[in-house]
Design a protein around this motif. Structure first.
Motif, PDB file in Angstrom:
ATOM      1  N   ALA A   1      36.208  54.793  19.591  1.00  0.00           N
ATOM      2  CA  ALA A   1      36.730  53.422  19.693  1.00  0.00           C
ATOM      3  C   ALA A   1      36.376  52.814  21.051  1.00  0.00           C
ATOM      4  CB  ALA A   1      38.240  53.418  19.477  1.00  0.00           C
ATOM      5  N   ASN A   2      36.520  53.628  22.106  1.00  0.00           N
ATOM      6  CA  ASN A   2      36.154  53.150  23.447  1.00  0.00           C
ATOM      7  C   ASN A   2      34.673  52.807  23.519  1.00  0.00           C
ATOM      8  OD1 ASN A   2      38.424  53.140  25.237  1.00  0.00           O
ATOM      9  ND2 ASN A   2      38.513  55.363  24.982  1.00  0.00           N
ATOM     10  N   ALA A   3      33.851  53.703  22.980  1.00  0.00           N
ATOM     11  CA  ALA A   3      32.398  53.482  23.025  1.00  0.00           C
ATOM     12  C   ALA A   3      32.031  52.205  22.257  1.00  0.00           C
ATOM     13  CB  ALA A   3      31.671  54.685  22.432  1.00  0.00           C
ATOM     14  N   LEU A   4      32.713  51.973  21.146  1.00  0.00           N
ATOM     15  CA  LEU A   4      32.423  50.772  20.349  1.00  0.00           C
ATOM     16  C   LEU A   4      32.799  49.511  21.133  1.00  0.00           C
ATOM     17  CD1 LEU A   4      31.479  49.610  17.615  1.00  0.00           C
ATOM     18  CD2 LEU A   4      33.849  49.818  16.806  1.00  0.00           C
ATOM     19  N   ASP A   5      33.954  49.539  21.782  1.00  0.00           N
ATOM     20  CA  ASP A   5      34.368  48.380  22.577  1.00  0.00           C
ATOM     21  C   ASP A   5      33.351  48.070  23.685  1.00  0.00           C
ATOM     22  OD1 ASP A   5      36.613  47.655  21.187  1.00  0.00           O
ATOM     23  OD2 ASP A   5      38.050  48.620  22.536  1.00  0.00           O
ATOM     24  N   VAL A   6      32.940  49.114  24.390  1.00  0.00           N
ATOM     25  CA  VAL A   6      31.982  48.922  25.490  1.00  0.00           C
ATOM     26  C   VAL A   6      30.662  48.366  24.956  1.00  0.00           C
ATOM     27  CG1 VAL A   6      30.602  50.146  27.226  1.00  0.00           C
ATOM     28  CG2 VAL A   6      33.021  50.718  26.933  1.00  0.00           C
ATOM     29  N   PHE A   7      30.221  48.938  23.845  1.00  0.00           N
ATOM     30  CA  PHE A   7      28.944  48.547  23.229  1.00  0.00           C
ATOM     31  C   PHE A   7      28.979  47.082  22.790  1.00  0.00           C
ATOM     32  CE2 PHE A   7      26.332  48.803  19.148  1.00  0.00           C
ATOM     33  CZ  PHE A   7      25.096  48.846  19.775  1.00  0.00           C
ATOM     34  N   LEU A   8      30.070  46.691  22.117  1.00  0.00           N
ATOM     35  CA  LEU A   8      30.156  45.311  21.616  1.00  0.00           C
ATOM     36  C   LEU A   8      30.329  44.322  22.771  1.00  0.00           C
ATOM     37  CD1 LEU A   8      32.332  45.720  18.372  1.00  0.00           C
ATOM     38  CD2 LEU A   8      29.847  45.463  18.534  1.00  0.00           C
ATOM     39  N   THR A   9      31.066  44.716  23.794  1.00  0.00           N
ATOM     40  CA  THR A   9      31.252  43.834  24.956  1.00  0.00           C
ATOM     41  C   THR A   9      29.903  43.526  25.593  1.00  0.00           C
ATOM     42  OG1 THR A   9      33.410  44.785  25.356  1.00  0.00           O
ATOM     43  CG2 THR A   9      32.444  43.567  27.178  1.00  0.00           C
ATOM     44  N   LYS A  10      29.061  44.550  25.689  1.00  0.00           N
ATOM     45  CA  LYS A  10      27.719  44.351  26.264  1.00  0.00           C
ATOM     46  C   LYS A  10      26.923  43.356  25.439  1.00  0.00           C
ATOM     47  CE  LYS A  10      26.804  48.654  28.688  1.00  0.00           C
ATOM     48  NZ  LYS A  10      26.572  50.021  28.257  1.00  0.00           N
ATOM     49  N   LYS A  11      27.258  43.262  24.159  1.00  0.00           N
ATOM     50  CA  LYS A  11      26.554  42.342  23.267  1.00  0.00           C
ATOM     51  C   LYS A  11      27.286  41.024  23.143  1.00  0.00           C
ATOM     52  CE  LYS A  11      24.023  45.722  20.761  1.00  0.00           C
ATOM     53  NZ  LYS A  11      22.836  45.286  21.502  1.00  0.00           N
ATOM     54  N   ASN A  12      28.281  40.838  24.032  1.00  0.00           N
ATOM     55  CA  ASN A  12      28.992  39.564  24.068  1.00  0.00           C
ATOM     56  C   ASN A  12      29.806  39.306  22.802  1.00  0.00           C
ATOM     57  OD1 ASN A  12      29.681  37.348  25.489  1.00  0.00           O
ATOM     58  ND2 ASN A  12      27.975  36.084  24.769  1.00  0.00           N
ATOM     59  N   THR A  13      30.259  40.369  22.178  1.00  0.00           N
ATOM     60  CA  THR A  13      31.097  40.217  21.004  1.00  0.00           C
ATOM     61  C   THR A  13      32.195  41.292  21.052  1.00  0.00           C
ATOM     62  OG1 THR A  13      31.088  39.976  18.589  1.00  0.00           O
ATOM     63  CG2 THR A  13      29.597  41.620  19.495  1.00  0.00           C
ATOM     64  N   SER A  14      33.029  41.367  20.010  1.00  0.00           N
ATOM     65  CA  SER A  14      34.146  42.320  20.031  1.00  0.00           C
ATOM     66  C   SER A  14      34.641  42.581  18.609  1.00  0.00           C
ATOM     67  CB  SER A  14      35.293  41.764  20.869  1.00  0.00           C
ATOM     68  OG  SER A  14      35.715  40.541  20.301  1.00  0.00           O
ATOM     69  N   ILE A  15      35.585  43.505  18.489  1.00  0.00           N
ATOM     70  CA  ILE A  15      36.232  43.756  17.189  1.00  0.00           C
ATOM     71  C   ILE A  15      37.222  42.624  16.918  1.00  0.00           C
ATOM     72  CG2 ILE A  15      37.898  45.277  16.024  1.00  0.00           C
ATOM     73  CD1 ILE A  15      35.034  46.383  16.000  1.00  0.00           C
ATOM     74  N   SER A  16      37.140  42.045  15.721  1.00  0.00           N
ATOM     75  CA  SER A  16      38.084  40.974  15.344  1.00  0.00           C
ATOM     76  C   SER A  16      39.406  41.580  14.904  1.00  0.00           C
ATOM     77  CB  SER A  16      37.515  40.148  14.191  1.00  0.00           C
ATOM     78  OG  SER A  16      36.157  39.852  14.377  1.00  0.00           O
ATOM     79  N   GLY A  17      39.333  42.684  14.172  1.00  0.00           N
ATOM     80  CA  GLY A  17      40.559  43.327  13.730  1.00  0.00           C
ATOM     81  C   GLY A  17      40.291  44.660  13.067  1.00  0.00           C
ATOM     82  N   MET A  18      41.334  45.491  13.071  1.00  0.00           N
ATOM     83  CA  MET A  18      41.285  46.721  12.289  1.00  0.00           C
ATOM     84  C   MET A  18      42.208  46.513  11.089  1.00  0.00           C
ATOM     85  SD  MET A  18      42.747  50.494  13.140  1.00  0.00           S
ATOM     86  CE  MET A  18      41.270  51.440  13.406  1.00  0.00           C
ATOM     87  N   VAL A  19      41.672  46.700   9.893  1.00  0.00           N
ATOM     88  CA  VAL A  19      42.455  46.483   8.685  1.00  0.00           C
ATOM     89  C   VAL A  19      42.644  47.839   8.014  1.00  0.00           C
ATOM     90  CG1 VAL A  19      42.645  45.188   6.540  1.00  0.00           C
ATOM     91  CG2 VAL A  19      41.418  44.187   8.490  1.00  0.00           C
TER      92      VAL A  19
END
Ligand code: AMP
Length: 196
Positions: A99-117
């Motif tokens: 989850a941490n790696a995904l957050d860092v990766f998406l932040t670098k791409k100027n985006t983020s997780i909208s939600g966990m369903v």
């Protein structure tokens, strides 16, 4: 490459919750790229790649594949789809480090997780669904109750904590995962429509 204004959703829940079934319907409806890490691993096993060989023993026993292998693979899948409207992550992240790696990766791409369903289903129903799927899926990890129990243990020990990880970010949404595929899909759509 940078992404903007994407709907990136993590579909969450224990094995057998219906993530894959619902993702198939939702990806079309919302024009999202569906990435199932389990499917990518199975594809690699089928094609006898080095990644497949590495993942197979873990998967057959119902153990999680090591984080770094999984994270690197996930990043590659995202990079393959640089025109995407958004991603529907199915079976990833499964550990806090993912989850941490995904957050860092998406932040670098100027985006983020909208939600966990999260699809909420009681355990006795999950076992029933998995054994039934095992009759036709050919998946070793669906056919043996010991392996199924091990997958639940992995889920409880390593994955379920992700609920609080996303709650802390005000991004966690629970959906009742019991009922017909259509009814559950409608419930999910109500949540998806409010995520941007
Ligand atoms: P699934 O198709 O999501 O039920 O995943 C099947 C199996 O693939 C799991 O039991 C794990 O062995 C492996 N796997 C899938 N996704 C992940 C992940 N994010 N991290 C580690 N292992 C995974």
């Amino acid at each position: 490459m940078k992404f903007k204004h994407m709907k990136n959703i993590v579909l969450f829940g224990p094995p057998g919750a219906g993530k894959g079934t619902q993702a198939e319907l939702l990806k079309n409806k919302y024009n999202l790229v569906h990435i199932s890490t389990g499917d990518v691993f199975r594809y690699n096993i089928k094609n006898k790649t080095a990644l497949g060989t590495l993942a197979k023993t873990y998967m057959d026993n119902g153990d999680l594949v090591p984080d770094q292998v999984t994270i690197d693979m996930l990043k590659q899948e995202v990079e393959k789809n640089n025109q995407a409207n958004g991603f529907l992550f199915d079976g990833f992240p499964r550990t806090e480090s993912q989850a941490n790696a995904l957050d860092v990766f998406l932040t670098k791409k100027n985006t983020s997780i909208s939600g966990m369903v999260s699809l909420e289903v009681p355990e006795n129903l999950l076992v029933e669904r998995l054994l039934k799927r095992g009759e036709t899926s050919g998946r070793a990890d669906d056919q043996d109750e010991v392996k199924i129990r091990n997958r639940f243990n992995e889920y409880k020990e390593k994955t379920s904590i992700l609920q609080s990880y996303y709650e802390k970010q005000n991004k966690f949404y629970a959906v009742d995962g019991v009922g017909s595929i259509e009814d559950i899909n409608e419930r999910l759509q109500k949540v998806f429509n409010n995520l941007s």
